[in-house]
Design a protein around this motif. Structure first.
Motif, PDB file in Angstrom:
ATOM      1  N   MET A  27       0.850  -1.188   0.000  1.00 21.95           N
ATOM      2  CA  MET A  27       0.000   0.000   0.000  1.00 21.95           C
ATOM      3  C   MET A  27       0.882   1.233   0.000  1.00 21.95           C
ATOM      4  O   MET A  27       2.074   1.156   0.274  1.00 21.95           O
ATOM      5  CB  MET A  27      -0.943  -0.007   1.203  1.00 21.95           C
ATOM      6  N   GLU A  28       0.300   2.368  -0.313  1.00 16.74           N
ATOM      7  CA  GLU A  28       1.067   3.608  -0.303  1.00 16.74           C
ATOM      8  C   GLU A  28       0.231   4.742   0.272  1.00 16.74           C
ATOM      9  O   GLU A  28      -1.004   4.701   0.261  1.00 16.74           O
ATOM     10  CB  GLU A  28       1.577   3.961  -1.689  1.00 16.74           C
ATOM     11  N   SER A  63       0.516   9.279   0.838  1.00 13.93           N
ATOM     12  CA  SER A  63       1.243  10.487   0.439  1.00 13.93           C
ATOM     13  C   SER A  63       0.809  11.678   1.283  1.00 13.93           C
ATOM     14  O   SER A  63      -0.341  11.769   1.722  1.00 13.93           O
ATOM     15  CB  SER A  63       0.985  10.800  -1.038  1.00 13.93           C
ATOM     16  N   GLY A 109       9.955  -1.396   2.247  1.00 17.75           N
ATOM     17  CA  GLY A 109       9.192  -0.405   1.505  1.00 17.75           C
ATOM     18  C   GLY A 109      10.145   0.620   0.936  1.00 17.75           C
ATOM     19  O   GLY A 109      11.365   0.388   0.863  1.00 17.75           O
ATOM     20  N   HIS A 166       7.730  11.694  -6.387  1.00 23.66           N
ATOM     21  CA  HIS A 166       7.509  10.425  -7.096  1.00 23.66           C
ATOM     22  C   HIS A 166       8.801   9.717  -7.501  1.00 23.66           C
ATOM     23  O   HIS A 166       8.771   8.792  -8.306  1.00 23.66           O
ATOM     24  CB  HIS A 166       6.620  10.647  -8.329  1.00 23.66           C
ATOM     25  N   THR A 218       5.835  10.304  -0.478  1.00 24.93           N
ATOM     26  CA  THR A 218       5.042   9.083  -0.569  1.00 24.93           C
ATOM     27  C   THR A 218       5.818   7.944   0.080  1.00 24.93           C
ATOM     28  O   THR A 218       7.037   7.857  -0.073  1.00 24.93           O
ATOM     29  CB  THR A 218       4.735   8.719  -2.035  1.00 24.93           C
ATOM     30  N   LYS A 239       5.790   3.706   0.303  1.00 22.36           N
ATOM     31  CA  LYS A 239       5.236   2.453  -0.206  1.00 22.36           C
ATOM     32  C   LYS A 239       5.703   1.324   0.704  1.00 22.36           C
ATOM     33  O   LYS A 239       6.886   1.232   1.016  1.00 22.36           O
ATOM     34  CB  LYS A 239       5.715   2.190  -1.639  1.00 22.36           C
ATOM     35  N   LYS A 260       5.003  -3.001   1.894  1.00 20.90           N
ATOM     36  CA  LYS A 260       4.404  -4.278   1.537  1.00 20.90           C
ATOM     37  C   LYS A 260       3.151  -4.518   2.376  1.00 20.90           C
ATOM     38  O   LYS A 260       3.073  -4.119   3.533  1.00 20.90           O
ATOM     39  CB  LYS A 260       5.408  -5.409   1.774  1.00 20.90           C
TER      40      LYS A 260
END
Length: 291
Positions: free
Chosen positions: A1-2, A4, A37, A43, A59, A61, A63
């Motif tokens: 999942m992410e 921001s 992650g 980005h 952001t 990210k 697992k």
């Protein structure tokens, strides 16, 4: 999942400091740092020591957590008060257990949430209960739908910044409309009950009297600490045990369990930086007593 966030400060700031200001715990940050992650600024993947500039987006990210094979799946119903990508707010009825244990392996709030997430094909199927209630206490519970949300809210839980208010019907009447109970609470050896004791943990309860009748009072209660059975122990200690609370000397002729309801829950959403606030109506048996 992410997830921001936009950094709105005036000076460059390290990723770790920024995430800590949002509430992230050390463990999650270290897990991402160690390869579980990644961090992205504008980005683009960056090192954990990178500084973010004003107005830059960050952001993370991570697992997804695997489902917990030790938690049984229940498809029994749940009353969902609120849901988004990160949170579930559940209105639990009195009589339902919060989490599985030796005496109740299935049908608890946690089992039902797992089933709910499976039924709705949620990518995260290992929820975390942020708040819990005694089996015979009904009302609002907060559930994190994934471990990032659990980490981001942990600071508010540890620092008692989350607003939790309860409604209780207690025995007797009060002469003052507002008060605090500041009495340490300790375990009673080999028992489920707790007691007020000088060597116990600090416990602070605030209350407002919202109505009174013959032999009862309705009180709105705010917890400033989170000890087991805190409300029940504190009101018994000042001579006003909860109606129906057999464990702490309450009158059981009018109710077969303690009349305690988690009626309000509010917290700062660390993802949107907005306050979320929820209320739950009183069960019918509360109104029966007051009538």
């Amino acid at each position: 999942m992410e997830a921001s966030w936009q950094y709105t400060g005036d000076e460059p700031i390290k990723i770790k400091k920024f995430l800590q200001s949002l509430g992230m715990g050390h463990r999650l940050f270290n897990d991402i740092k160690k390869g579980e992650g990644e961090f992205l600024v504008d980005h683009r993947p960056v090192r954990p020591t990178t500084k973010i500039l004003p107005n830059q987006p960050l952001t993370i990210k991570v697992k997804l957590e695997p489902a917990d094979p030790t938690v049984a799946v229940s498809h029994d119903p749940l009353k969902i008060v609120y849901e988004d990508d990160n949170w579930l707010v559940v209105d639990k009825p009195a009589g339902m257990t919060s989490i599985p244990g030796p005496s109740v392996a299935n049908g608890t709030v946690l089992n039902r949430v797992v089933g709910y997430l499976l039924d709705h094909q949620s990518p995260d199927q290992r929820p975390h209960l942020i708040t819990r209630l005694d089996r015979d206490t009904g009302g609002l519970l907060l559930v994190a739908k994934h471990h990032v949300a659990s980490s981001m809210i942990s600071q508010q839980v540890q620092q008692h910044q989350m607003l939790k208010e309860y409604t209780a019907i207690v025995g007797g009447n009060f002469t003052a409309d507002h008060g605090t109970i500041d009495k340490p609470i300790a375990r009673v050896a080999d028992q489920a009950r707790r007691m007020v004791a000088a060597d116990g943990q600090t416990a602070l309860t605030e209350y407002w009297v919202e109505g009174q009748g013959e032999g009862w009072a309705r009180v709105r209660v705010r917890l400033h600490t989170g000890r087991t059975h805190q409300i029940r122990v504190h009101f018994a200690a000042i001579g006003h045990p909860l109606i129906g609370d057999a464990l702490y000397g309450g009158d059981t002729s009018k109710a077969d369990h303690q009349l305690l309801h988690a009626s309000r829950l509010a917290f700062l959403d660390p993802f949107t930086r907005r306050e979320l606030s929820f209320t739950s109506p009183l069960p019918a048996n509360f109104n029966d007593i007051m009538a």
